[in-house]
Motif scaffolding. Structure first.
Motif, PDB file in Angstrom:
ATOM      1  N   THR A  52       0.837  -1.203   0.000  1.00  0.00           N
ATOM      2  CA  THR A  52       0.000   0.000   0.000  1.00  0.00           C
ATOM      3  C   THR A  52       0.875   1.258   0.000  1.00  0.00           C
ATOM      4  O   THR A  52       0.458   2.312  -0.460  1.00  0.00           O
ATOM      5  CB  THR A  52      -0.925   0.030   1.237  1.00  0.00           C
ATOM      6  N   GLU A  53       2.093   1.151   0.532  1.00  0.00           N
ATOM      7  CA  GLU A  53       2.997   2.308   0.542  1.00  0.00           C
ATOM      8  C   GLU A  53       3.967   2.276  -0.632  1.00  0.00           C
ATOM      9  O   GLU A  53       4.179   3.283  -1.296  1.00  0.00           O
ATOM     10  CB  GLU A  53       3.792   2.337   1.853  1.00  0.00           C
ATOM     11  N   LEU A  54       4.558   1.108  -0.855  1.00  0.00           N
ATOM     12  CA  LEU A  54       5.575   1.025  -1.909  1.00  0.00           C
ATOM     13  C   LEU A  54       5.617  -0.374  -2.527  1.00  0.00           C
ATOM     14  O   LEU A  54       5.543  -1.384  -1.811  1.00  0.00           O
ATOM     15  CB  LEU A  54       6.957   1.336  -1.318  1.00  0.00           C
ATOM     16  N   ILE A  55       5.761  -0.373  -3.853  1.00  0.00           N
ATOM     17  CA  ILE A  55       6.071  -1.614  -4.577  1.00  0.00           C
ATOM     18  C   ILE A  55       7.219  -1.276  -5.520  1.00  0.00           C
ATOM     19  O   ILE A  55       7.109  -0.322  -6.304  1.00  0.00           O
ATOM     20  CB  ILE A  55       4.870  -2.100  -5.411  1.00  0.00           C
ATOM     21  N   ARG A  56       8.312  -2.007  -5.426  1.00  0.00           N
ATOM     22  CA  ARG A  56       9.430  -1.740  -6.325  1.00  0.00           C
ATOM     23  C   ARG A  56       9.809  -3.051  -7.011  1.00  0.00           C
ATOM     24  O   ARG A  56      10.034  -4.064  -6.344  1.00  0.00           O
ATOM     25  CB  ARG A  56      10.609  -1.197  -5.542  1.00  0.00           C
ATOM     26  N   VAL A  57       9.835  -3.031  -8.343  1.00  0.00           N
ATOM     27  CA  VAL A  57      10.217  -4.224  -9.088  1.00  0.00           C
ATOM     28  C   VAL A  57      11.398  -3.867  -9.987  1.00  0.00           C
ATOM     29  O   VAL A  57      11.324  -2.910 -10.770  1.00  0.00           O
ATOM     30  CB  VAL A  57       9.045  -4.777  -9.932  1.00  0.00           C
ATOM     31  N   VAL A  58      12.472  -4.607  -9.843  1.00  0.00           N
ATOM     32  CA  VAL A  58      13.689  -4.331 -10.619  1.00  0.00           C
ATOM     33  C   VAL A  58      14.023  -5.566 -11.438  1.00  0.00           C
ATOM     34  O   VAL A  58      14.073  -6.671 -10.887  1.00  0.00           O
ATOM     35  CB  VAL A  58      14.868  -4.007  -9.671  1.00  0.00           C
ATOM     36  N   ASP A  59      14.211  -5.392 -12.751  1.00  0.00           N
ATOM     37  CA  ASP A  59      14.592  -6.546 -13.568  1.00  0.00           C
ATOM     38  C   ASP A  59      15.819  -6.221 -14.396  1.00  0.00           C
ATOM     39  O   ASP A  59      16.209  -5.057 -14.531  1.00  0.00           O
ATOM     40  CB  ASP A  59      13.416  -6.985 -14.463  1.00  0.00           C
ATOM     41  N   ASN A  60      16.449  -7.264 -14.959  1.00  0.00           N
ATOM     42  CA  ASN A  60      17.617  -7.057 -15.808  1.00  0.00           C
ATOM     43  C   ASN A  60      17.291  -7.452 -17.247  1.00  0.00           C
ATOM     44  O   ASN A  60      18.092  -8.034 -17.948  1.00  0.00           O
ATOM     45  CB  ASN A  60      18.820  -7.838 -15.273  1.00  0.00           C
ATOM     46  N   GLY A  61      16.077  -7.137 -17.648  1.00  0.00           N
ATOM     47  CA  GLY A  61      15.606  -7.520 -18.989  1.00  0.00           C
ATOM     48  C   GLY A  61      16.013  -6.537 -20.071  1.00  0.00           C
ATOM     49  O   GLY A  61      16.966  -5.765 -19.902  1.00  0.00           O
ATOM     50  N   CYS A  62      15.247  -6.533 -21.159  1.00  0.00           N
ATOM     51  CA  CYS A  62      15.652  -5.826 -22.377  1.00  0.00           C
ATOM     52  C   CYS A  62      15.523  -4.311 -22.296  1.00  0.00           C
ATOM     53  O   CYS A  62      15.989  -3.588 -23.169  1.00  0.00           O
ATOM     54  CB  CYS A  62      14.845  -6.349 -23.559  1.00  0.00           C
ATOM     55  N   GLY A  63      14.858  -3.801 -21.243  1.00  0.00           N
ATOM     56  CA  GLY A  63      14.725  -2.355 -21.116  1.00  0.00           C
ATOM     57  C   GLY A  63      13.779  -1.753 -22.145  1.00  0.00           C
ATOM     58  O   GLY A  63      13.246  -2.465 -23.005  1.00  0.00           O
ATOM     59  N   ILE A  64      13.570  -0.440 -22.043  1.00  0.00           N
ATOM     60  CA  ILE A  64      12.655   0.251 -22.964  1.00  0.00           C
ATOM     61  C   ILE A  64      13.459   1.313 -23.711  1.00  0.00           C
ATOM     62  O   ILE A  64      14.230   2.071 -23.099  1.00  0.00           O
ATOM     63  CB  ILE A  64      11.497   0.916 -22.186  1.00  0.00           C
ATOM     64  N   GLU A  65      13.285   1.364 -25.012  1.00  0.00           N
ATOM     65  CA  GLU A  65      13.996   2.369 -25.814  1.00  0.00           C
ATOM     66  C   GLU A  65      13.595   3.768 -25.338  1.00  0.00           C
ATOM     67  O   GLU A  65      12.413   4.010 -25.071  1.00  0.00           O
ATOM     68  CB  GLU A  65      13.626   2.221 -27.298  1.00  0.00           C
ATOM     69  N   PRO A  66      14.580   4.709 -25.239  1.00  0.00           N
ATOM     70  CA  PRO A  66      14.275   6.039 -24.680  1.00  0.00           C
ATOM     71  C   PRO A  66      13.078   6.711 -25.354  1.00  0.00           C
ATOM     72  O   PRO A  66      12.231   7.281 -24.679  1.00  0.00           O
ATOM     73  CB  PRO A  66      15.562   6.825 -24.927  1.00  0.00           C
ATOM     74  N   GLU A  67      12.984   6.571 -26.674  1.00  0.00           N
ATOM     75  CA  GLU A  67      11.886   7.280 -27.339  1.00  0.00           C
ATOM     76  C   GLU A  67      10.526   6.639 -27.047  1.00  0.00           C
ATOM     77  O   GLU A  67       9.486   7.256 -27.219  1.00  0.00           O
ATOM     78  CB  GLU A  67      12.131   7.408 -28.846  1.00  0.00           C
ATOM     79  N   ASP A  68      10.535   5.389 -26.584  1.00  0.00           N
ATOM     80  CA  ASP A  68       9.265   4.720 -26.266  1.00  0.00           C
ATOM     81  C   ASP A  68       8.781   5.005 -24.851  1.00  0.00           C
ATOM     82  O   ASP A  68       7.635   4.701 -24.502  1.00  0.00           O
ATOM     83  CB  ASP A  68       9.425   3.190 -26.382  1.00  0.00           C
ATOM     84  N   LEU A  69       9.673   5.561 -24.025  1.00  0.00           N
ATOM     85  CA  LEU A  69       9.366   5.645 -22.599  1.00  0.00           C
ATOM     86  C   LEU A  69       8.026   6.341 -22.294  1.00  0.00           C
ATOM     87  O   LEU A  69       7.215   5.804 -21.544  1.00  0.00           O
ATOM     88  CB  LEU A  69      10.517   6.328 -21.862  1.00  0.00           C
ATOM     89  N   PRO A  70       7.754   7.527 -22.886  1.00  0.00           N
ATOM     90  CA  PRO A  70       6.476   8.173 -22.562  1.00  0.00           C
ATOM     91  C   PRO A  70       5.275   7.336 -23.000  1.00  0.00           C
ATOM     92  O   PRO A  70       4.216   7.397 -22.392  1.00  0.00           O
ATOM     93  CB  PRO A  70       6.534   9.488 -23.346  1.00  0.00           C
ATOM     94  N   LEU A  71       5.459   6.521 -24.048  1.00  0.00           N
ATOM     95  CA  LEU A  71       4.337   5.709 -24.545  1.00  0.00           C
ATOM     96  C   LEU A  71       3.958   4.578 -23.587  1.00  0.00           C
ATOM     97  O   LEU A  71       2.834   4.083 -23.625  1.00  0.00           O
ATOM     98  CB  LEU A  71       4.719   5.075 -25.889  1.00  0.00           C
ATOM     99  N   ALA A  72       4.921   4.191 -22.751  1.00  0.00           N
ATOM    100  CA  ALA A  72       4.661   3.044 -21.878  1.00  0.00           C
ATOM    101  C   ALA A  72       3.422   3.268 -21.020  1.00  0.00           C
ATOM    102  O   ALA A  72       2.702   2.329 -20.690  1.00  0.00           O
ATOM    103  CB  ALA A  72       5.869   2.762 -20.999  1.00  0.00           C
TER     104      ALA A  72
END
Ligand code: ADP
Ligand code: MG
Length: 596
Positions: A52-72
């Motif tokens: 309810t306060e915090l959820i943090r998920v960290v992965d070492n996957g393929c990442g998101i291309e910078p130009e796609d970030l706002p679209l996510a």
């Protein structure tokens, strides 16, 4: 009449979010699916206050291309689907492009991502649906999502959240479902700074099952691997001794996606028919692999339900696969008499008849249908009330008048399970467990109403290991346990300490009853009314304390039981509504033998 208007995007996002994001565990599920889809080999989850306060998920996957970030964070924006035909060839867990939009709409989210091989990554924030500017981010390759203050802008939703331990239970469940299906990944889960699970990559499902549920479970599993046409079923399922009070330990996956499916649930219960008491459920971990065009996953916003092209074939595969394997285990010696089983329920998803037709796919050799040793579904046992003696017409149950008040002259035990008693009215066949259960239930209920269920302190308080979800629910209902005579307290981690047990509990271990009650509480979405709840709980305690089918009784105990029968308010039915006795009237007997 108010005019029709288009809703503002801030409203539509919240409506859409309501479908996908119900509670913190839904966020965890969506984020973990994204990390798996990104091809990560390690996923770390950190949660505070049940998410309810915090959820943090960290992965070492393929990442998101910078130009796609706002679209996510845009609705219906996805990299996993191009056109409508792809909907029937889905190989990823996500495809709807709704999760991040929904999460960002009802929380304060930070998304940081760097594509492996690129020098720098990018960060973007989404605060209740409002996107920030992007800024450079220098973290490790992969993606990091931080969700704070879920539902901060939808106060009504926030009010619906339960206590942090209960929410954490749900979070753990989401985590478990994904980690069971993706063994080659390294997973960690942390709550309020404490490590809940640290699961290194493995090749064996049994290892992972043991990590989650202990060796007690993993040591009692049978393996199954069968093929039928294009479908493959593999996994493990448990010895019926390991039964549970609800179906939560039935983990079923289609193409490594956890699903809930009544048809498959029914097939599992049918496979265990005769090996489990009514209301008890087997433990299974089943993985079905199907060509993607055989299953439609786009029928439910959270993708937890699917539609099969050939549901009967799936039912057959699961039923036959498990049943055949159970038969080989030669468990028949422990068969519970069919009289303790309810009649096949008409409300079940598929009746036996619906499956009687040959499935379009047949089982691969050597488990061709002709080898299947069990009877076809149409030959399910008769409902328990129908007298099965030859020559007796299967009449409907004879409810009253059963001889309650009249005493039994003579009685003996049959198969260590039934009592046959002679009464003035005729021959009475009594289910010893059902009758004793009824008697205990009435006694307990009387004492409970008077507020004095006797309790006995345990010489050595008993620690019971639970899942976080179970422990959360148990502590929430601590007072109810107290009323039942079971005093509990938290014992660190997810262990609960039992200090006292109801005095009536001579046969079952306090831990077994305690677990059964916790399972029962978990099976309810909302807390039922106090009286209704206790009716159920007292009947559980009675069931666990009663004489069992298979217990040989000395003559004094038989006499005592029959004596108490006369005192019971409703000696006709056990607390679950099953009959406790069948009467073969004297007149009936005489007619059958041609005496009158
Ligand atoms: P979906 O998973 O249905 O595509 P989401 O809203 O969950 O929709 O995510 C939107 C898009 O953001 C995904 O299609 C994917 O391209 C990208 N994305 C989300 N999470 C991650 C992640 N952990 N790693 C890489 N890309 C991600
Ligand atoms: Mg997704």
């Amino acid at each position: 009449m108010p005019r029709i208007q288009l809703l503002a995007p801030s409203v539509t996002t919240k409506i859409a979010a309501g479908e996908v994001i119900e509670r913190p565990s839904s966020v965890v599920k969506e984020l973990l699916e994204n990390a798996v889809d990104a091809g990560a080999s390690r996923i770390d989850v950190e949660v505070e206050q049940g998410g309810t306060e915090l959820i943090r998920v960290v992965d070492n996957g393929c990442g998101i291309e910078p130009e796609d970030l706002p679209l996510a964070f845009a609705s219906h924006a996805t990299s996993k689907l191009r056109d409508a035909d792809d909907l029937f060839q889905i190989g990823t867990l996500g495809f709807r492009g709704e999760a991040l939009a929904s999460i960002g709409g009802v929380s304060q989210t930070v998304l940081q991502s760097r594509v492996p091989g690129r020098d720098a990554g990018l960060e973007i924030r989404c605060d209740g649906g409002t996107l920030s500017e992007t800024k450079p981010w220098g973290g490790a390759a992969g993606t990091r999502l931080e969700i704070r203050h879920l539902f901060f802008n939808t106060p009504v939703r926030r009010k619906f959240l339960r206590s942090p331990p209960t929410e954490m239970g749900h979070v753990t469940e989401s985590f478990t479902r994904l980690a069971l299906a993706h063994l080659s990944l390294h997973w960690t889960l942390t709550h309020n700074g404490r490590t809940v699970y640290e699961l290194p990559a493995t090749t064996g499902l049994l290892d992972r099952v043991a990590m989650f549920f202990g060796n007690e479970v993993s040591a009692k599993l049978f393996e199954v691997r069968v093929e039928q046409g294009p479908a493959v079923l593999r996994g493990y399922f448990a010895d019926p001794q390991l039964d549970r009070g609800n179906a939560r330990m039935q983990y079923v996956f289609i193409n490594r996606r956890w699903i809930r499916d009544r048809n498959i649930g029914h097939a599992i219960q049918e496979a265990y028919r005769g090996l489990l008491m009514t209301g008890r459920y087997a433990v299974v971990f089943l993985f079905l692999e199907l060509p993607p065009d055989q299953v439609d996953v786009n029928v439910h916003p959270t993708k937890a339900e699917v539609r099969f092209r050939e549901p009967n074939a799936i039912h057959h595969l699961v039923h036959a696969g498990l049943r055949e394997r159970l038969r080989r285990e030669n468990l028949t010696a422990r068969l519970i008499p069919t009289s303790t089983l309810g009649p096949p329920r008409a409300t079940d998803f598929t009746s036996g008849a619906a499956n009687a037709g040959l499935p379009p796919w047949t089982l691969a050799a050597p488990q061709g249908p002709s080898h299947l040793p069990f009877s076809p579904p149409s030959a399910t046992p008769l409902p328990p009330m129908a007298p099965s003696a030859p020559g007796l017409a299967p009449e409907p149950p004879r409810t009253p008048p059963l001889p309650i008040a009249s005493s039994c002259h003579r009685a003996f035990q049959l198969y260590d399970t039934y009592l046959v008693a002679e009464t003035d009215e005729g021959m009475l066949v009594i289910d010893q467990h059902a009758l004793h259960e009824r008697i205990l239930f009435e006694q307990l209920k009387r004492r409970w109403r008077e507020g004095k269920i006797e309790r006995q302190p345990l010489l050595i308080p008993e620690p019971v290991d639970l899942t976080p979800e179970q422990a959360g629910r148990a502590l929430e209902h601590r007072d109810a346990f107290g009323e039942l005579g079971i005093e509990i307290e938290a014992f660190g981690g997810d262990t609960i300490l039992i200090r006292t047990a109801p005095a009536v509990l001579s046969r079952a271990t306090p831990a077994a009853v305690f677990r059964a009650v916790v399972d029962h509480l978990l099976a309810k979405d909302r807390p039922p009314q106090h009286d209704v709840l206790f009716n159920d709980l007292l009947s559980l305690v009675a069931c666990h304390s009663a004489i069992r089918a298979g217990d040989r009784l000395p003559p004094e105990e038989i006499a005592a039981l029959l004596e108490q029968r006369r005192l019971a308010d409703d000696a006709h039915h056990c607390p679950h509504g099953r009959p406790t006795a069948l009467l073969f009237s004297r007149a009936d007997l005489e007619r059958q033998f041609g005496r009158i």
